[in-house]
Motif scaffolding. Structure first.
Motif, PDB file in Angstrom:
ATOM      1  N   GLU A 328       8.346  -5.136   4.151  1.00 40.46           N
ATOM      2  CA  GLU A 328       6.989  -5.369   4.584  1.00 40.46           C
ATOM      3  C   GLU A 328       6.058  -4.191   4.433  1.00 40.46           C
ATOM      4  O   GLU A 328       4.926  -4.556   4.432  1.00 40.46           O
ATOM      5  N   ASP A 329       6.499  -3.129   4.387  1.00 40.30           N
ATOM      6  CA  ASP A 329       5.544  -1.901   4.516  1.00 40.30           C
ATOM      7  C   ASP A 329       5.385  -1.359   3.161  1.00 40.30           C
ATOM      8  O   ASP A 329       4.974  -0.087   2.793  1.00 40.30           O
ATOM      9  N   TYR A 330       5.482  -2.240   2.096  1.00 44.00           N
ATOM     10  CA  TYR A 330       5.536  -1.871   0.700  1.00 44.00           C
ATOM     11  C   TYR A 330       3.937  -1.549   0.207  1.00 44.00           C
ATOM     12  O   TYR A 330       3.873  -0.905  -0.988  1.00 44.00           O
ATOM     13  N   GLU A 331       3.070  -2.099   0.838  1.00 43.60           N
ATOM     14  CA  GLU A 331       1.617  -2.248   0.400  1.00 43.60           C
ATOM     15  C   GLU A 331       1.272  -0.645   0.087  1.00 43.60           C
ATOM     16  O   GLU A 331       0.046  -0.553  -0.796  1.00 43.60           O
ATOM     17  N   VAL A 332       1.815   0.200   0.829  1.00 39.72           N
ATOM     18  CA  VAL A 332       1.228   1.629   0.507  1.00 39.72           C
ATOM     19  C   VAL A 332       1.296   2.089  -1.065  1.00 39.72           C
ATOM     20  O   VAL A 332       0.383   3.082  -1.271  1.00 39.72           O
ATOM     21  N   VAL A 333       2.199   1.484  -1.736  1.00 40.75           N
ATOM     22  CA  VAL A 333       2.290   1.719  -3.185  1.00 40.75           C
ATOM     23  C   VAL A 333       0.874   1.504  -3.855  1.00 40.75           C
ATOM     24  O   VAL A 333       0.709   1.972  -5.048  1.00 40.75           O
ATOM     25  N   TYR A 334       0.171   0.572  -3.434  1.00 46.39           N
ATOM     26  CA  TYR A 334      -1.112   0.241  -4.048  1.00 46.39           C
ATOM     27  C   TYR A 334      -2.102   1.579  -3.997  1.00 46.39           C
ATOM     28  O   TYR A 334      -2.972   1.527  -4.957  1.00 46.39           O
ATOM     29  N   ASP A 335      -1.689   2.493  -3.076  1.00 43.77           N
ATOM     30  CA  ASP A 335      -2.740   3.634  -3.266  1.00 43.77           C
ATOM     31  C   ASP A 335      -2.133   4.759  -3.965  1.00 43.77           C
ATOM     32  O   ASP A 335      -2.676   5.720  -4.014  1.00 43.77           O
ATOM     33  N   HIS A 336      -1.096   4.258  -4.684  1.00 48.05           N
ATOM     34  CA  HIS A 336      -0.167   5.293  -5.426  1.00 48.05           C
ATOM     35  C   HIS A 336      -0.281   5.040  -7.194  1.00 48.05           C
ATOM     36  O   HIS A 336       0.643   5.353  -7.709  1.00 48.05           O
ATOM     37  N   GLY A 337      -1.453   4.139  -7.557  1.00 45.28           N
ATOM     38  CA  GLY A 337      -1.142   3.764  -8.962  1.00 45.28           C
ATOM     39  C   GLY A 337      -0.482   2.500  -9.410  1.00 45.28           C
ATOM     40  O   GLY A 337      -0.660   2.239 -10.533  1.00 45.28           O
ATOM     41  N   ILE A 338       0.085   1.792  -8.328  1.00 43.32           N
ATOM     42  CA  ILE A 338       0.694   0.671  -8.756  1.00 43.32           C
ATOM     43  C   ILE A 338      -0.516  -0.514  -8.500  1.00 43.32           C
ATOM     44  O   ILE A 338      -0.945  -0.652  -7.425  1.00 43.32           O
ATOM     45  N   ASP A 339      -0.618  -1.580  -9.558  1.00 45.18           N
ATOM     46  CA  ASP A 339      -1.728  -2.422  -9.437  1.00 45.18           C
ATOM     47  C   ASP A 339      -1.040  -3.744  -9.006  1.00 45.18           C
ATOM     48  O   ASP A 339      -1.865  -4.597  -8.166  1.00 45.18           O
ATOM     49  N   ALA A 340       0.123  -4.100  -9.255  1.00 48.11           N
ATOM     50  CA  ALA A 340       0.760  -5.480  -8.627  1.00 48.11           C
ATOM     51  C   ALA A 340       2.157  -5.138  -8.526  1.00 48.11           C
ATOM     52  O   ALA A 340       2.683  -4.409  -9.609  1.00 48.11           O
ATOM     53  N   VAL A 341       2.733  -5.936  -7.709  1.00 52.18           N
ATOM     54  CA  VAL A 341       4.197  -5.954  -7.598  1.00 52.18           C
ATOM     55  C   VAL A 341       4.910  -7.500  -7.403  1.00 52.18           C
ATOM     56  O   VAL A 341       4.290  -8.225  -6.754  1.00 52.18           O
TER      57      VAL A 341
END
Length: 377
Positions: A328-341
């Motif tokens: 559930e804590d994955y959303e930080v990846v959006y601040d690091h260049g990933i646009d969608a998961v």
């Protein structure tokens, strides 16, 4: 349209190349004429040899080496298609999985076999060695590896010490004049994803000792041995490895490697991206797809998808990650260049079945992503 596919492995389900093929298969159902570039990725840990051998069209070489407890085993390392680069995982020769749980004791294990793998690579005349140092069973500061390569670690009788963690306390003299001379002509890039110092509460023994079988008492003993070793090193060679970031990696292997010429300790994903020339491919791609088995907040700390995303973002390219599962804590990846998961699991099944269905689930998810992408293009 050019699509770059650069996933890590999906642990216990798919190696990185298989994951890349599944993604390509799904996308091709919607974009049969697109150009696909598959670059299997890794972050220096388990699977790095396989990924780089696949990406560099190389092969695996098998040699006999000493396992952590001194018994003989067969271990493999990779060599690139052009025979210039060897890819070695320390775990292949000195990994924790090679020691039965009941015998795990980092006072008694050696990294000698890793030195033998390096020597086997030198025998092939390579110009560069990529060495991943994760997953080790050792706490010998790379002493075994150094001895295998010709270094002399001597006790007060000027006899060689045993190449194991607890014996470092007996070192009185370190002589590297007899190191294999071929090391001078080789660039040694070490995939090292921790920046722990050699000794102390964040050192090799305290942080990694317990998972290798060390009790609190053993941790103290090993920490003292590493400290002593580093002091003798300073006296003998005027080299202070104690505070060097990464010296504590792999039971002090990061520190021991600093005695060799032309050594760089770097983030594993960085080494893999450079070796596969990922940036050049990313610059020419329209879409970049990456992935890994599980994505969570830890993914931003040197894991493959973020490395790929940062590279892609230098050129302003869109990045989609396809993953086995999400925390559930994955959303930080959006601040690091990933646009969608997108996670791939389609139906509830046992873990065993889910791992077995990895390929089919990945194909299906990739196809759906391609359909969605098509709506907007």
């Amino acid at each position: 349209m050019k699509i770059l596919i650069a996933p890590d492995s999906f642990k216990e389900s798919l190696i990185a190349l298989e994951a890349a093929k599944a993604i390509e298969e799904g996308f091709k159902k919607v974009y049969p004429t697109a150009t696909y570039i598959k670059i299997p990725m890794a972050d220096g840990g388990e699977g790095t040899v396989q990924s780089l051998v696949d990406a560099l069209e190389g092969e695996l070489i098998e040699v006999d080496v000493k396992a952590p407890l001194g018994n003989k085993i067969k271990a493999s390392f990779g060599i690139s298609g052009d025979k210039q680069t060897a890819i070695i995982e320390m775990a292949a020769a000195s990994g924790l999985h090679l020691v039965p749980p009941s015998k795990r004791d980092p006072r008694k294990t050696t990294s000698y076999g890793t030195g033998e793998l390096i020597k086997a690579a030198l025998d092939l005349g390579v110009k560069r060695i990529i060495l991943g140092i994760g997953g080790s069973a050792t706490n010998d500061a790379g002493a075994g590896m150094l001895q295998a390569l010709g270094a002399k670690l001597l006790d007060h009788n000027l006899h060689p010490i045993e190449p194991i963690g607890e014996a470092l306390i007996n070192v009185r003299q370190i002589d590297i004049s007899q190191l294999d001379p071929r090391l001078q002509g080789v660039q040694l890039d070490v995939a090292c994803d921790v920046d722990n110092p050699l000794c102390g509460e964040n050192g090799a023994s305290a942080i990694f000792g317990p998972q290798k079988g060390a009790t609190a008492e053993i941790v103290q003993q090993l920490d003292k041995a590493l400290y002593h070793f580093s002091q003798i090193l300073e006296k003998s060679l005027k080299l202070n490895i104690r505070e060097h970031a990464g010296a504590g990696a792999a039971g002090g292997m990061g520190g021991g490697l600093l005695l060799l010429p032309n050594v760089n300790l770097k983030a594993g994903v960085q080494i893999v991206m450079e070796a596969t020339r990922l940036a050049q491919y990313a610059e020419q791609a329209d879409l970049i797809i990456t992935g890994e088995g599980r994505m969570d907040s830890q993914s931003i700390h040197g894991k493959t998808p973020i490395g790929v995303a940062k590279t892609a973002k230098q050129f302003g390219k869109p990045v989609i990650a396809i993953v086995g599962c999400l925390r559930e804590d994955y959303e930080v990846v959006y601040d690091h260049g990933i646009d969608a998961v997108f996670p791939i699991i389609r139906q509830l099944a046992s873990l065993e079945d889910t791992l077995r269905l990895g390929y089919a689930n990945l194909v299906s998810t990739a196809q759906n992503i391609a359909r969605l992408y098509q709506l907007h293009h």
